[in-house]
Each structure stands twice: as C-alpha cells, then as structure tokens.
Enzyme design. Structure first.
Site, PDB file in Angstrom:
ATOM      1  N   GLN A   1       5.346  -8.438   4.583  1.00  0.00           N
ATOM      2  CA  GLN A   1       4.133  -8.890   5.267  1.00  0.00           C
ATOM      3  C   GLN A   1       4.200  -8.434   6.724  1.00  0.00           C
ATOM      4  OE1 GLN A   1       2.164 -10.595   3.163  1.00  0.00           O
ATOM      5  NE2 GLN A   1       3.570 -11.365   1.621  1.00  0.00           N
TER       6      GLN A   1
ATOM      7  N   CYS B   1      -4.312 -10.976  -0.686  1.00  0.00           N
ATOM      8  CA  CYS B   1      -4.773 -10.333   0.549  1.00  0.00           C
ATOM      9  C   CYS B   1      -6.163  -9.747   0.338  1.00  0.00           C
ATOM     10  CB  CYS B   1      -3.796  -9.250   0.990  1.00  0.00           C
ATOM     11  SG  CYS B   1      -3.620  -7.933  -0.220  1.00  0.00           S
TER      12      CYS B   1
ATOM     13  N   CYS C   1      -9.830   4.111  19.951  1.00  0.00           N
ATOM     14  CA  CYS C   1      -9.407   3.531  18.673  1.00  0.00           C
ATOM     15  C   CYS C   1     -10.369   2.405  18.340  1.00  0.00           C
ATOM     16  CB  CYS C   1      -7.981   2.998  18.779  1.00  0.00           C
ATOM     17  SG  CYS C   1      -7.439   2.133  17.288  1.00  0.00           S
TER      18      CYS C   1
HETATM   19  C1  LIG Z   1       1.670  -7.790  -1.760  1.00  0.00           C
HETATM   20  S1  LIG Z   1       3.291  -7.262  -2.153  1.00  0.00           S
HETATM   21  C2  LIG Z   1       4.064  -8.840  -2.273  1.00  0.00           C
HETATM   22  C3  LIG Z   1       5.519  -8.878  -1.946  1.00  0.00           C
HETATM   23  C4  LIG Z   1       6.165 -10.253  -1.809  1.00  0.00           C
HETATM   24  N1  LIG Z   1       5.612 -11.261  -2.661  1.00  0.00           N
HETATM   25  C5  LIG Z   1       6.200 -10.725  -0.377  1.00  0.00           C
HETATM   26  O1  LIG Z   1       5.919 -11.879  -0.103  1.00  0.00           O
HETATM   27  O2  LIG Z   1       6.548  -9.913   0.515  1.00  0.00           O
HETATM   28  C6  LIG Z   1       3.118  -6.756  -3.794  1.00  0.00           C
HETATM   29  C7  LIG Z   1       4.415  -6.318  -4.460  1.00  0.00           C
HETATM   30  O3  LIG Z   1       4.124  -6.072  -5.843  1.00  0.00           O
HETATM   31  C8  LIG Z   1       4.925  -4.994  -6.293  1.00  0.00           C
HETATM   32  N2  LIG Z   1       4.258  -4.508  -7.521  1.00  0.00           N
HETATM   33  C9  LIG Z   1       3.191  -3.688  -7.624  1.00  0.00           C
HETATM   34  N3  LIG Z   1       2.827  -3.554  -8.922  1.00  0.00           N
HETATM   35  C10 LIG Z   1       3.680  -4.310  -9.652  1.00  0.00           C
HETATM   36  C11 LIG Z   1       3.814  -4.593 -11.041  1.00  0.00           C
HETATM   37  N4  LIG Z   1       2.986  -4.045 -11.933  1.00  0.00           N
HETATM   38  N5  LIG Z   1       4.796  -5.415 -11.446  1.00  0.00           N
HETATM   39  C12 LIG Z   1       5.658  -5.968 -10.535  1.00  0.00           C
HETATM   40  N6  LIG Z   1       5.582  -5.745  -9.197  1.00  0.00           N
HETATM   41  C13 LIG Z   1       4.612  -4.930  -8.765  1.00  0.00           C
HETATM   42  C14 LIG Z   1       4.941  -4.044  -5.118  1.00  0.00           C
HETATM   43  O4  LIG Z   1       6.058  -3.190  -5.191  1.00  0.00           O
HETATM   44  C15 LIG Z   1       5.013  -5.020  -3.926  1.00  0.00           C
HETATM   45  O5  LIG Z   1       6.360  -5.278  -3.574  1.00  0.00           O
END
Ligand SMILES: C[S@@+](CC[C@H](N)C(=O)[O-])C[C@H]1O[C@@H](n2cnc3c(N)ncnc32)[C@H](O)[C@@H]1O
Length: 373
Positions: free
Chosen positions: A207, A329, A11
């Site tokens: 996360q 990220c 891996c």
């Molecule tokens: C990086 S994650 C962040 C989740 C959260 N902030 C956390 O701390 O766990 C990105 C999130 O954005 C949501 N998402 C993706 N596109 C979106 C959109 N156009 N509008 C709202 N939410 C969206 C995804 O479903 C996902 O839950």
C-alpha cells in the site's frame, strides 16, 4: 496542499488538488455509499483522513533529459521529461534522496531512455521508504549494469539504502518493470506497519500510504477480533498485512497470493514477529485455492487488484463462509462483487483515504451471511 508543479501546469496528476481536503473526503464517502447502497443496519465509520502531503512511500520517477542533467518525474505530451523531484506527496526521505539519485545518474553515466528515439538505458528510478530506502533502477538492458556496480560505493556512502537492485525492462512500452530483477545491495526492506514489521522485496506490492495502511490493518484486526472465526483466509495477501493483523491465539489463518516472492516475505514477517501465531502462506491463485479446499473457513479477507474478486464472488456466495472482510481500492468492482453475493450483507464500512488529491480511495466492508428465515 500547495504544489508549485501544479501551479505552473507542469503536472496535473493530483486531479483534486484545488478541492479543499475535507470536501475531497466527503466526496469519497458519498461515492462509496452510493456504490455500496443502502442496507438496513449498515454502520459507516467516519472516514480515515491522510496527511495532505509527505504520505506517499513510493516514488515512480521517469528518467529523461541528459546524462549530466537528468529529469526525474514524468514525460510531457511530446515525450520530454518534466522534473518533479520535489513532489510534495512523497515522504521526506524520498524527497531528500532524489537529488542524490539524479547525481548518481550523472556520475555513473546512465543515459536516460528517450522514448522518441528509443535510445538510452535508464527508464525509471523507483524509490520506496520504509525503515530505510529501497532504490531500483529500471534499465533497458544490462549494458549499464557494470557502471551502476562501479559507482555503487558512492551511492551507499551518500544514501545508505537498505536495498538496491536493477530491473531489466527491454520493451518499448509504458510498462514500469520487467521480469528480471538483479539484486545489488540487501534483499528486503523492513516496513513497520503498526505493531507488525512487514518485509518487501523489490517487486512486492505494498500500500502506498503507510500511515493509512496501518489504520486499515488495525480496523481489520478490531472488526474481526470477536467474530466466531477459528479459521480464516487472507486471499490476495501480498506480503501478509491482513493475515498477520487478524491472527490471534485460537485462530488458524492461511494467506494466499500469486507472487512467490511476496509469500516468502510474508513468511519472514511472521517468523520475525516474536509471537506464536498459526499463520501459513501459500503461493497460488485465490480462486483455485478456494475451489480445491476441503472446507471453507469461517472468515475470508479479500484485498484484490482493481478488477475485484470476479468469479470468487460466486464461490463465496455459494459457500458457508459466515463473514467476509472486503478491502477494495475500486468501488465500481466492489459494487459489482457485492451484487454477486446477495447473501453476504454489509454490516460495517469505512473509507480510508490512501490517495489524497485524487479520486482514488480504499473502502473496507465487513459482510455477514444473512440468516435465512
Ligand atoms: C491490492 S494487492 C493486496 C496486497 C495485500 N493484501 C496488502 O495488504 O498489501 C493485490 C494482491 O493480489 C495478488 N494477486 C493478483 N491476482 C491474484 C490471484 N489470482 N490470486 C492470488 N493473488 C493474486 C497480487 O500479486 C497483489 O499482491
């Protein structure tokens, strides 16, 4: 970190494994600084380091091999399975559970899916550790479901998982999961993060490094506590980690997220928090929500997928939002979004090492609207 799989060239997912951990961290800091650029008055806090092993709360194991001797791990270049069940990145609870899950595959007669012949049923075993385990079997069809159900009592006795479900992914594609989730045991996994207990459903994003996520949310709270922000949005809020950390008496918070399941989980976490907070969660598109709102809030937190906030950057630039807290990220899309918001100036930033031994990392940046002369 020592890894037998890496040493045996089985891996190579941890591309930085041979780089000393302090050097990994300083490399990530240099990359984040270069992406964000020089800004007078920008303060970089020291990077938040992770444990070097045992930090990953989620295992995504491809199942291959045979019913009696399944491999849980990855596929090699020829499509055959390489077993990685002792991968040292995973939390101890996950490492301890994987042999039992392999035994369950044999016991329930779940034929591993063979990508070369397109035969077999079981594609992945996904395990998340929070306050207990969430186990998901990703199946090609519902054919094996009765056998999973029949042998479930054994699994419950051996592992006592909090949640078990089956996900149906019928496509012959390297896609982790399909749209259909069949609950088998429990509904939500409690995930304590600092002083907040979040709740995850099988398809919720969370996360991957719980300890570093707790540090991230804790800084989000500390950096925004004294801002003059009576109203705040948490866009892309997932199961509500940022919203529930930045809330305090006198501040009204709205979390916005595409996934209805995640919104339901976020509301459950708020209701179970035992403290009176003015937080509401809305299912929908973040940009559409911002465009339709009558008033912009004082503070916006964004934590988008890897592509960044794209058009929302233009909306924020043109808005009256005074502070933005951006958790990213992907420093490349972060840099692009910052360029599209020249009126919002970086004041404070920090690298959070969610993903040791890879080049990935999280960056938190607090932006403040520049006062026009
Ligand atoms: C990086 S994650 C962040 C989740 C959260 N902030 C956390 O701390 O766990 C990105 C999130 O954005 C949501 N998402 C993706 N596109 C979106 C959109 N156009 N509008 C709202 N939410 C969206 C995804 O479903 C996902 O839950």
């Amino acid at each position: 970190m020592r890894c037998d799989y890496y040493d045996a060239a089985l891996c190579r997912s941890c591309t930085l494994l041979r780089v000393d951990y302090p050097d990994q961290l300083s490399g990530k800091q240099a990359r984040a600084r270069a992406a964000i650029g020089d800004h007078p008055g920008l303060v970089w806090e020291p990077a938040v380091a992770s444990a070097e092993h045992g930090f990953r709360n989620k295992a995504k194991m491809v199942v291959a091999g045979t019913v009696d001797e399944p491999t849980l791990g990855i596929l090699d270049a020829t499509g055959h399975g390489t077993d990685l069940r002792r991968c040292p990145l995973h939390t101890p609870g996950i490492v301890a559970a994987l042999p039992t899950l392999a035994a369950f595959v044999a016991r329930a007669g779940l034929t591993p899916y063979d990508v070369t012949t397109r035969r077999g049923e079981l594609k992945y075993v996904l395990v998340t550790e929070g306050d207990g385990l969430m186990v998901r079997f990703v199946l090609r069809s519902t054919e094996a479901l009765a056998r999973v159900r029949k042998h479930l009592p054994w699994l419950l006795q051996e592992l006592e998982p909090a949640v078990v479900s089956a996900n149906i992914q019928p496509l012959h594609k390297a896609v982790l999961e399909g749209d259909v989730e069949i609950p088998l045991v429990g509904e939500q996994l409690a995930m304590p993060v600092g002083d907040v207990v979040l709740h995850l459903q099988p398809r919720s994003f969370f996360q991957t490094n719980t300890t570093v996520a707790a540090a991230l949310y804790s800084d989000a709270r500390a950096w925004t506590r004294d801002l003059p922000a009576r109203t705040a949005w948490d866009l892309f809020c997932g199961v509500g980690g940022f919203a529930l950390h930045i809330a305090h008496p006198g501040r009204e918070v709205v979390g916005v997220e595409l996934s209805e399941e995640a919104v339901a989980s976020a509301a459950r976490s708020r209701d179970g928090s035992g403290t009176e907070v003015d937080v509401r969660f809305v299912a929908g598109d973040a940009l559409a929500f911002a465009r339709d709102a009558e008033r912009a809030p004082d503070l916006v937190v964004v934590n988008p997928p890897r592509r960044g906030i794209t058009e929302l950057a233009g909306w924020l630039e043109a808005s009256r939002v005074r502070h933005v807290l951006y958790s990213s990220c992907n420093v490349d899309s972060l840099a692009q979004d910052l360029n599209a918001m020249p009126s919002l100036v970086p004041r404070r930033a920090r690298v959070f090492d969610m993903f040791p031994h890879t080049a990935h990392h999280e960056v938190l940046v607090l932006l403040e609207r520049a006062v026009r002369a």
